[in-house]
Design a protein around this motif. Structure first.
Motif, PDB file in Angstrom:
ATOM      1  N   CYS A  76       0.661  -1.176  -0.008  1.00  0.00           N
ATOM      2  CA  CYS A  76       0.008   0.035  -0.086  1.00  0.00           C
ATOM      3  C   CYS A  76       0.598   1.267   0.044  1.00  0.00           C
ATOM      4  O   CYS A  76       0.239   2.299  -0.233  1.00  0.00           O
ATOM      5  N   VAL A  77       2.092   1.044   0.192  1.00  0.00           N
ATOM      6  CA  VAL A  77       3.084   2.324   0.372  1.00  0.00           C
ATOM      7  C   VAL A  77       4.193   2.065  -0.737  1.00  0.00           C
ATOM      8  O   VAL A  77       4.433   0.692  -1.038  1.00  0.00           O
ATOM      9  N   GLU A  78       4.619   3.355  -1.385  1.00  0.00           N
ATOM     10  CA  GLU A  78       5.470   3.098  -2.046  1.00  0.00           C
ATOM     11  C   GLU A  78       6.666   4.432  -1.479  1.00  0.00           C
ATOM     12  O   GLU A  78       6.128   5.235  -1.447  1.00  0.00           O
ATOM     13  N   LEU A  79       7.712   4.104  -1.485  1.00  0.00           N
ATOM     14  CA  LEU A  79       9.081   5.164  -0.854  1.00  0.00           C
ATOM     15  C   LEU A  79       9.668   5.776  -1.870  1.00  0.00           C
ATOM     16  O   LEU A  79      10.166   4.791  -2.808  1.00  0.00           O
ATOM     17  N   LEU A  88       1.566   6.772  -0.426  1.00  0.00           N
ATOM     18  CA  LEU A  88       0.315   5.889  -0.014  1.00  0.00           C
ATOM     19  C   LEU A  88      -0.941   5.924  -1.145  1.00  0.00           C
ATOM     20  O   LEU A  88      -1.667   6.820  -1.491  1.00  0.00           O
ATOM     21  N   ARG A  89      -0.675   4.618  -1.634  1.00  0.00           N
ATOM     22  CA  ARG A  89      -1.818   4.062  -2.451  1.00  0.00           C
ATOM     23  C   ARG A  89      -3.135   4.200  -2.168  1.00  0.00           C
ATOM     24  O   ARG A  89      -3.632   3.478  -0.766  1.00  0.00           O
ATOM     25  N   LYS A  90      -3.889   4.932  -2.717  1.00  0.00           N
ATOM     26  CA  LYS A  90      -5.558   4.808  -2.286  1.00  0.00           C
ATOM     27  C   LYS A  90      -6.279   3.782  -2.849  1.00  0.00           C
ATOM     28  O   LYS A  90      -6.993   3.169  -2.343  1.00  0.00           O
ATOM     29  N   HIS A 369      -3.900  -3.534   5.792  1.00  0.00           N
ATOM     30  CA  HIS A 369      -4.014  -2.360   6.972  1.00  0.00           C
ATOM     31  C   HIS A 369      -3.635  -0.944   6.592  1.00  0.00           C
ATOM     32  O   HIS A 369      -3.089  -0.123   7.065  1.00  0.00           O
ATOM     33  N   ARG A 370      -4.170  -0.595   5.347  1.00  0.00           N
ATOM     34  CA  ARG A 370      -4.191   0.607   4.632  1.00  0.00           C
ATOM     35  C   ARG A 370      -4.598   1.672   5.526  1.00  0.00           C
ATOM     36  O   ARG A 370      -3.967   2.628   5.718  1.00  0.00           O
ATOM     37  N   GLY A 371      -5.731   1.521   5.920  1.00  0.00           N
ATOM     38  CA  GLY A 371      -6.629   2.484   6.711  1.00  0.00           C
ATOM     39  C   GLY A 371      -5.582   2.910   7.967  1.00  0.00           C
ATOM     40  O   GLY A 371      -5.316   4.058   8.267  1.00  0.00           O
ATOM     41  N   ILE A 377       0.555   7.560   9.433  1.00  0.00           N
ATOM     42  CA  ILE A 377       1.293   8.671   8.485  1.00  0.00           C
ATOM     43  C   ILE A 377       0.656   9.975   8.671  1.00  0.00           C
ATOM     44  O   ILE A 377       1.552  11.007   8.941  1.00  0.00           O
ATOM     45  N   LEU A 378      -0.542   9.946   8.894  1.00  0.00           N
ATOM     46  CA  LEU A 378      -1.410  11.470   9.203  1.00  0.00           C
ATOM     47  C   LEU A 378      -0.723  11.932  10.636  1.00  0.00           C
ATOM     48  O   LEU A 378      -0.382  12.969  10.923  1.00  0.00           O
TER      49      LEU A 378
END
Ligand code: ADP
Ligand code: MG
Length: 864
Positions: A76-79, A88-90, A369-371, A377-378
């Motif tokens: 779900c993430v790309e750095l 953060l992939r929506k 666990h994207r949520g 992250i926020l």
């Protein structure tokens, strides 16, 4: 929630609003001395905002389960590490991008994570600031992995806690600094001590003035080495597990809080020193006794999952309170609800505000666990907006200041005492040196003065002496004028002259008679000698001559030509049958016992009377040899009595009159002198008119050796206490003094000896009360010669005279004459200069015991 800008995919830097953050006053109540400083860490980046909370994101690699379950799904993430961005992939086509201070991929090493996230904070703590490193994230994303790994099995996996302590221990000095650790767990708003599980409700104490937060109830362990620290961590972790099992909770719901307290003593800046400290010492500048206290708080937060939900809030109040505070700080809210939870209270002085803070946000890659990942992250994004106002935690350590001042004071006292002592010593040394110099100068001065005085005295004495001599001379001149005058006017000495003539006639007749007897005797001897020659008994074997004896008595008799003649004479048998009984073999050869034997034999066998009779032989040669034999015999003490008994003394005295032969007189005088050494003989000599005979010889003789013998004989007589008066009345002293005309030192020496002997006897008699009145020597006019010769060059003369002077001076009656005769000067000289100590001290004693001399010395100002 996150700003819309983020949501719209606009990259929003944490520092984009930093200007508004900076202008805003810090919420911390202890901002009075807040110092803004720039971070030394690379982590600060180039954004130029030093005080912001640093936030990094770390992506955990897929675990085994995820690898399987999410095999068909992308992360779900790309750095974008170079841009420090996280996407953060929506959904498959849309993503939000966030920028962080750092993004760590799943392959990021523990070392790099530590260096970027924690090291700047650790350095800041070592500089005296509080600091916090927190890990925030969903359970299982690697918070504990990042912070708490001990790295037992693989050192490269060591986490932030271990590495922080490593750096701290490497930097502090264990002598002056201290590092101590508390390890706590916060669960359900209760603080438990992981180092002492029984201690499970620790309260937080806040200093209202400084805002400092402390946990006085927590165990604080001093850390001196890394190993003890890892042990402590292991121990704490074990307790954490045990406690959670007991409480039936999961460790993910509790916060683990490691607090590392660093106390460093620092050397203060000079301008901060109080002026009295500066005045106190000119020797050592005391450093400012500052203690810099700081703490590093490492917080392994509870899992962030679902904490936004209402039901979770009560379970993990602290975490939601932290989020609220971060929001309030990030949004410039007037109220930051720091007091709402134990965690926020605990972090009050370590998070944001006056501390340097790093937050590591851990995320997992799973799209399932994207949520949670997004909310994590926020949280991180909001935290990036929180500004720090770093405040150095320095305070005066008054105890240590006082201790150090005491030490300093003691040092100063010691130094002062030392210096005082050195000063005193120096003063003492200078004082002594000065005294020494003064006394040396005084000594030198006194010496010089004494020398000068002595010189003056001597000069004075000399001149007075000369004057007195002149005076004496004048007196004598006057007197002699008077005498001449008397001769013309006075009576004639006719009566005594007639007596003298009668006396001389009597002596002459006696002489003639004796001569006749002698001639008869001689003739007899001659005829006997003729008989003896015919019998041819006299040897010619060259035996040692029996008369060649070295006189051991006073006058030595010379051998030489006369002796040889005598020997020949004997050989020729001129002495007649006197020697008939001599056995040449037994007598003359046996001379090994010395030379006494033959002469003694001769003496015994020839007969003393015969030898003595030869003294009156008409033949001058015979007389000469005979007298020599007698003289040699007289040199032997054993013979002296016999010679005297046999009338030898009279014969010898008679010979003194033989004016025609000097040798006879000399040898006779020598024999008499030898005989005169014996006290009994002295009286005999006197009884037989020896003095007048000696006196006549003394007056007539010219030969110094004759005079020496005569003077020696008289000198011997002078030493006899009983004969003093007679000797003097018969002219002995005058005869003695008369001989000084000769001037020969041998004669003068005997004269001086005679005078000394006489003076000694007189002195003795006076002491015994036998004699009173002036010295006969003085009466007979010996004083001038004595004074003249008192400093004679010849030592024997000088010594005798010095002694004579001392003896004379011992009696007050002589003092006047001695003074007027100049003897005092000589006595003074003797008392000072005489090389013989006994004489010198005798002179000194004598002078000091005489009132007259002392008075005179005072008069003459002679120092004594
Ligand atoms: P959390 O403390 O956040 O609950 P943990 O640290 O316990 O998570 O990590 C969960 C698991 O994931 C552990 O087995 C840990 O070893 C592993 N893990 C976490 N982060 C990493 C990482 N960066 N690399 C490899 N394994 C990791
Ligand atoms: Mg954990």
């Amino acid at each position: 929630m996150a700003s819309t800008a983020c949501r719209n995919g606009i990259v929003q830097k944490g520092n984009s609003k930093s200007s508004s953050f900076k202008s805003r006053p810090h919420p911390s109540p202890s901002l009075g001395s807040a110092i803004r400083r720039s971070s030394s860490a690379s982590y600060a980046g180039n954004d130029g905002v030093p005080g912001r909370v640093r936030v990094a994101v770390r992506l955990r690699p897929r675990n085994a389960e995820e690898t399987v379950a999410d095999a068909d799904f992308a992360d779900c993430v790309e750095l974008q590490t170079e841009l420090k961005r996280l996407k953060l992939r929506k959904n498959n086509w849309d993503s939000d991008t966030y920028e962080f201070d750092e993004v760590f991929t799943e392959s990021a090493s523990q070392k790099r994570v530590y260096e970027v996230v924690a090291k700047p904070v650790v350095e800041s703590v070592l500089d005296g600031y509080n600091g916090t490193v927190m890990a925030y994230g969903q359970t299982g994303t690697g918070k504990t992995f990042t912070l708490g790994r001990l790295g037992d099995e693989d050192t490269s996996s060591r986490g932030i806690m271990v590495r922080s302590m490593e750096d701290i221990l490497a930097d502090v000095s264990l002598e002056s600094d201290s590092v101590s650790v508390s390890y706590l767990q916060l669960y359900m708003e209760t603080i438990q001590d992981l180092l002492d599980p029984a201690n499970d409700n620790i309260s937080i104490v806040e200093d209202p003035k400084t805002g400092d937060v402390s946990l006085p109830g927590a165990t604080l362990v001093q850390i001196r080495d890394q190993q003890s620290f890892t042990e402590l961590l292991r121990w704490g972790e074990a307790h954490r597990v045990a406690a959670n099992t007991k409480l039936n909770t999961e460790s993910s719901r509790s916060h683990a809080i490691l607090m590392i307290h660093v106390k460093r003593s620092v050397v203060g800046r000079e301008e901060d020193l109080s002026s009295e400290i500066n005045h106190a010492s000119h020797l050592i500048k005391p450093s400012k006794p500052l203690v810099r206290k700081s703490k590093l708080v490492v917080v392994d937060l509870a899992g962030s999952e679902g904490h936004m939900l209402e039901e979770a809030k009560s379970i993990n109040l602290s975490l939601s309170a932290l989020g609220k505070c971060i929001n309030a700080l990030a949004e410039n809210s007037a109220h930051v609800p720091l007091r709402d939870s134990k965690l926020t209270r605990l972090l009050r002085d370590s998070f944001g505000g006056t501390a340097r803070t790093s937050l590591i946000v851990t995320i997992g890659p799973s799209p399932r666990h994207r949520g949670e990942t997004a909310s994590t992250i926020l949280f991180g994004q909001r935290a990036m907006k929180v500004e720090n106002m770093l405040k150095i935690k320095e305070e005066f350590d008054y105890k240590s200041l006082s201790r150090r001042l005491e030490i300093q004071l003691d040092k100063l006292i010691v130094e002062n005492e030392r210096q005082q002592k050195a000063f005193d010593d120096e003063v003492e040394r200078i004082h002594l040196e000065a005294q020494n110099r003064i006394s040396e100068v005084e000594r030198n001065f006194a010496d010089a003065l004494e020398k000068e005085k002595l010189k003056c005295q001597m000069e004075y004495m000399e001149s007075v002496k000369k004057l007195e001599e002149k005076m004496l001379l004048n007196q004598q001149k006057q007197e002699s004028n008077g005498v001449i005058h008397d001769k013309y006017t006075g009576e004639e000495p006719g009566a005594s002259a007639a007596e003298d003539i009668a006396e001389i006639r009597k002596l002459l007749q006696n002489e003639i008679h004796m001569r006749k007897t002698a001639e008869e005797e001689l003739n007899k001897l001659k005829s006997r000698l003729g008989q003896y020659t015919e019998s041819g008994r006299v040897n010619s074997s060259g035996v040692p001559p029996p008369w060649d004896i070295i006189s051991r008595g006073f006058p030595a008799i010379e051998g030489s030509a006369e002796t040889l003649k005598m020997q020949k004479c004997l050989e020729r048998g001129e002495f007649g049958n006197t020697f008939t009984g001599l056995d040449k073999h037994s007598q003359f050869r046996d001379s090994g016992n010395g030379q006494k034997a033959p002469i003694t034999k001769l003496f015994e066998q020839v007969g003393l009377h015969k030898i003595l009779s030869l003294l009156e032989s008409e033949d001058a040669n015979v007389r000469i040899h005979a007298v020599k034999v007698v003289a040699n015999l007289a040199a032997e003490e054993a013979n002296q009595e016999k010679i005297v008994e046999a009338g030898g003394l009279s014969s010898l005295l008679m010979l003194l009159r033989s004016f025609e032969d000097e040798t006879i007189r000399r040898v006779a005088a020598g024999a008499i002198a030898n005989l005169a050494m014996n006290e009994a003989n002295q009286e005999l000599i006197m009884a037989q008119g020896g003095i007048s005979l000696l006196s006549t010889t003394a007056a007539d003789a010219e030969d110094p050796q004759t005079l020496r013998m005569v003077a020696g004989a008289i000198a011997n007589l002078c030493g006899n206490d009983k004969l003093q008066m007679k000797l003097r009345s018969e002219g002995g002293i005058r005869a003695l003094l008369g001989m000084v005309r000769c001037g020969h030192p041998d004669v003068l020496s005997q004269v001086a000896r005679g005078i000394a002997n006489f003076a000694k006897c007189e002195s003795r008699a006076a002491t015994q009360g036998v004699k009173s009145g002036r010295s006969l020597l003085v009466e007979d006019g010996a004083l001038p010669w004595i004074v003249q010769n008192a400093n004679n060059e010849a030592a024997p003369i000088r010594r005798h005279i010095e002694l004579a002077l001392c003896h004379l001076a011992q009696h007050e009656v002589n003092a006047r004459e001695m003074i007027s005769g100049g003897a005092l000067w000589e006595l003074v000289r003797i008392s000072r200069d005489c090389s013989r100590e006994d004489i010198r001290s005798l002179a000194h004693r004598t002078l000091s015991s005489s009132l007259t001399f002392r008075a005179e010395m005072r008069r003459l100002r002679i120092e004594f």
